[in-house]
Design an enzyme around this catalytic site. Structure first.
Site, mmCIF file in Angstrom:
data_model
loop_
_atom_site.group_PDB
_atom_site.id
_atom_site.type_symbol
_atom_site.label_atom_id
_atom_site.label_comp_id
_atom_site.label_asym_id
_atom_site.label_seq_id
_atom_site.Cartn_x
_atom_site.Cartn_y
_atom_site.Cartn_z
ATOM 1 N N ARG A 41 -8.515 -13.719 -2.610
ATOM 2 C CA ARG A 41 -7.048 -13.576 -2.420
ATOM 3 C C ARG A 41 -6.260 -14.032 -3.645
ATOM 4 N NH1 ARG A 41 -8.008 -15.788 2.882
ATOM 5 N NH2 ARG A 41 -8.131 -14.074 4.368
ATOM 6 N N GLU A 94 9.787 -4.883 -11.157
ATOM 7 C CA GLU A 94 10.397 -3.580 -11.437
ATOM 8 C C GLU A 94 11.369 -3.111 -10.368
ATOM 9 O OE1 GLU A 94 7.839 -0.864 -13.631
ATOM 10 O OE2 GLU A 94 8.854 0.805 -12.641
ATOM 11 N N GLU A 97 3.134 3.722 -27.754
ATOM 12 C CA GLU A 97 3.860 2.675 -27.016
ATOM 13 C C GLU A 97 4.759 1.883 -27.957
ATOM 14 O OE1 GLU A 97 4.265 2.086 -23.879
ATOM 15 O OE2 GLU A 97 2.685 3.254 -22.934
ATOM 16 N N ASN A 134 9.278 2.379 -19.052
ATOM 17 C CA ASN A 134 8.559 3.630 -18.821
ATOM 18 C C ASN A 134 9.186 4.792 -19.589
ATOM 19 O OD1 ASN A 134 6.792 2.363 -16.973
ATOM 20 N ND2 ASN A 134 8.375 2.501 -15.407
ATOM 21 N N LYS A 136 1.092 -6.101 -14.505
ATOM 22 C CA LYS A 136 0.871 -4.909 -13.678
ATOM 23 C C LYS A 136 -0.621 -4.626 -13.691
ATOM 24 C CE LYS A 136 4.958 -1.976 -13.866
ATOM 25 N NZ LYS A 136 5.482 -0.714 -14.418
ATOM 26 N N HIS A 181 2.822 10.964 -18.461
ATOM 27 C CA HIS A 181 1.751 10.906 -17.451
ATOM 28 C C HIS A 181 1.285 12.303 -17.044
ATOM 29 C CE1 HIS A 181 2.658 6.545 -16.050
ATOM 30 N NE2 HIS A 181 1.655 6.580 -16.903
ATOM 31 N N ARG A 226 13.094 -3.214 -15.630
ATOM 32 C CA ARG A 226 11.724 -3.073 -16.139
ATOM 33 C C ARG A 226 11.317 -1.597 -16.191
ATOM 34 N NH1 ARG A 226 6.176 -6.516 -14.871
ATOM 35 N NH2 ARG A 226 4.864 -5.181 -16.146
ATOM 36 N N LYS A 284 8.977 -6.729 -24.542
ATOM 37 C CA LYS A 284 8.431 -6.513 -23.200
ATOM 38 C C LYS A 284 8.602 -7.767 -22.343
ATOM 39 C CE LYS A 284 4.857 -4.913 -20.280
ATOM 40 N NZ LYS A 284 3.736 -4.065 -20.028
ATOM 41 N N HIS A 326 -3.114 8.181 -23.885
ATOM 42 C CA HIS A 326 -1.893 7.795 -23.169
ATOM 43 C C HIS A 326 -0.682 7.742 -24.116
ATOM 44 C CE1 HIS A 326 0.696 5.723 -20.345
ATOM 45 N NE2 HIS A 326 0.924 4.799 -21.270
ATOM 46 N N HIS A 353 7.443 8.174 -20.141
ATOM 47 C CA HIS A 353 6.227 8.187 -19.321
ATOM 48 C C HIS A 353 6.219 9.260 -18.223
ATOM 49 C CE1 HIS A 353 5.347 4.539 -21.449
ATOM 50 N NE2 HIS A 353 4.228 4.350 -20.783
#
Ligand code: GLY
Length: 342
Positions: free
Chosen positions: A115, A217, A179, A225, A137, A232, A221, A207, A249, A228
């Protein structure tokens, strides 16, 4: 260690705060950090990563498959079972040693094992350093989409040893540049003329500020992206191509950044000069702003409509007079028009 060769950026998140250390010859420092805090360590990495850590505590290395195939619930199951057999407990540590795939997967395993177990990221790619390893993330993929199962689980520390970039393949370097280019639109300060160490540290600083103000987010935040949504979609189509046609990417994000610029221009949000700046920034990193010849534009549109951040409408991060913002309900016909002009 030569202090001048190290830069430390703090990610301020109250009791979840941590430092990102950027420098060279950091592996001894990584061992010092670990051995003063933990008795047992599991290192998650990939066989293809030509770097390993020498640790002075009880440790074992667990390798996961190459590329995005590692980011699956099956691999989470396999690795977690191996960690249990190794006897890793909640007060022990997981180290993710590698690029974005390893830190996304390793972080996700850490967030669910017992956990929630401590982990640190030792990034070995430019993309990992300026993006994936920082911010907590974590995610794995489903057949239905990338990063659909994940968590926000902050690492205890991040180490970015620039020496590891010396073995980075050229396309992976360009991926990092994609990036890095993004940060030029998130902050008024240019990275031009800075050393690599200062550029990486500056990207992380930008960042860190976004993450500290909006960890999960809920708002700003999302601006990280930029590029993106289309990025993506292009990347996903690339996965289905032969390996010599695949796009990384960051290269896909670069195309996405130019597309977002063109869309903003078409919508009257920015002028031609600003659009040209998009192209110039990308070119300064040696990145192509055009769509690869093999893309199917109609499928890109369908993919973007399904984007998990879109909430059912075409949503983009777009530039404007006051900088970047999330824009919802963009007309499909405008998006299509820009896609076909690209
Ligand atoms: N890669 C974007 C973020 O971490 O929010």
């Amino acid at each position: 260690m030569n202090q001048q060769e190290v830069s430390t950026v703090d990610v301020s998140l109250g009791e979840r705060s941590y430092s990102v250390v950027v420098g060279r010859n950091l592996f001894l420092e990584v061992d010092r950090y670990i051995s003063s805090r933990y008795e047992k360590v599991a290192v998650i990495t990939q066989a293809e990563i030509p770097w390993s850590l020498r640790l002075s505590v009880d440790s074992e290395v667990f390798t996961v498959p190459k590329d995005e195939r590692a980011k699956s619930l099956r691999v989470v199951d396999e690795i977690s079972s191996k960690l249990a057999l190794f006897g890793l407990k909640r007060n022990h540590l997981i180290v993710a040693l590698g690029g974005g795939v390893v830190t996304d997967l390793g972080g996700f395993v850490a967030s669910t094992y017992y956990r929630g177990t401590d982990y640190i990221n030792v990034a070995t790619t430019l993309l990992g350093m300026v993006d994936a390893a920082v911010g907590g993330k974590t995610a794995v993929n489903l057949k239905q989409g990338k990063n659909l199962v994940g968590s926000f689980w902050q690492p205890k520390a991040v180490f970015c040893d620039l020496n590891t970039l010396e073995t980075l393949p050229e396309n992976q370097r360009r991926s990092g540049y994609g990036e890095m280019a993004k940060y030029s639109f998130l902050s008024p300060n240019t990275l031009e003329g800075l050393t690599l160490l200062d550029q990486v540290a500056r990207c992380i600083e930008i960042k860190a500020e976004y993450v500290a103000n909006d960890e999960r987010e809920g708002g700003r935040r999302a601006l990280l992206n930029y590029g993106h949504t289309l990025g993506h979609a292009v990347e996903a189509q690339g996965f289905e191509r032969a390996s010599d046609e695949q796009i990384t990417h960051g290269e896909a994000v670069a195309v996405g950044i130019y597309f977002a610029g063109k869309l903003a221009f078409k919508m009257g949000r920015i002028d031609e000069l600003r659009l040209d700046e998009h192209r110039k920034v990308l070119h300064s990193y040696g990145l192509d702003h055009r769509l690869p010849v093999w893309v199917d534009r109609d499928s890109l549109l369908e993919y973007m409509k399904r984007d998990k951040k879109s909430m059912g409408t075409l949503t983009f991060v777009l530039d404007g007079r006051d900088g970047l913002e999330v824009v919802r309900d963009v007309e499909e016909s405008t998006v299509k028009e820009v896609l076909y002009e690209l």
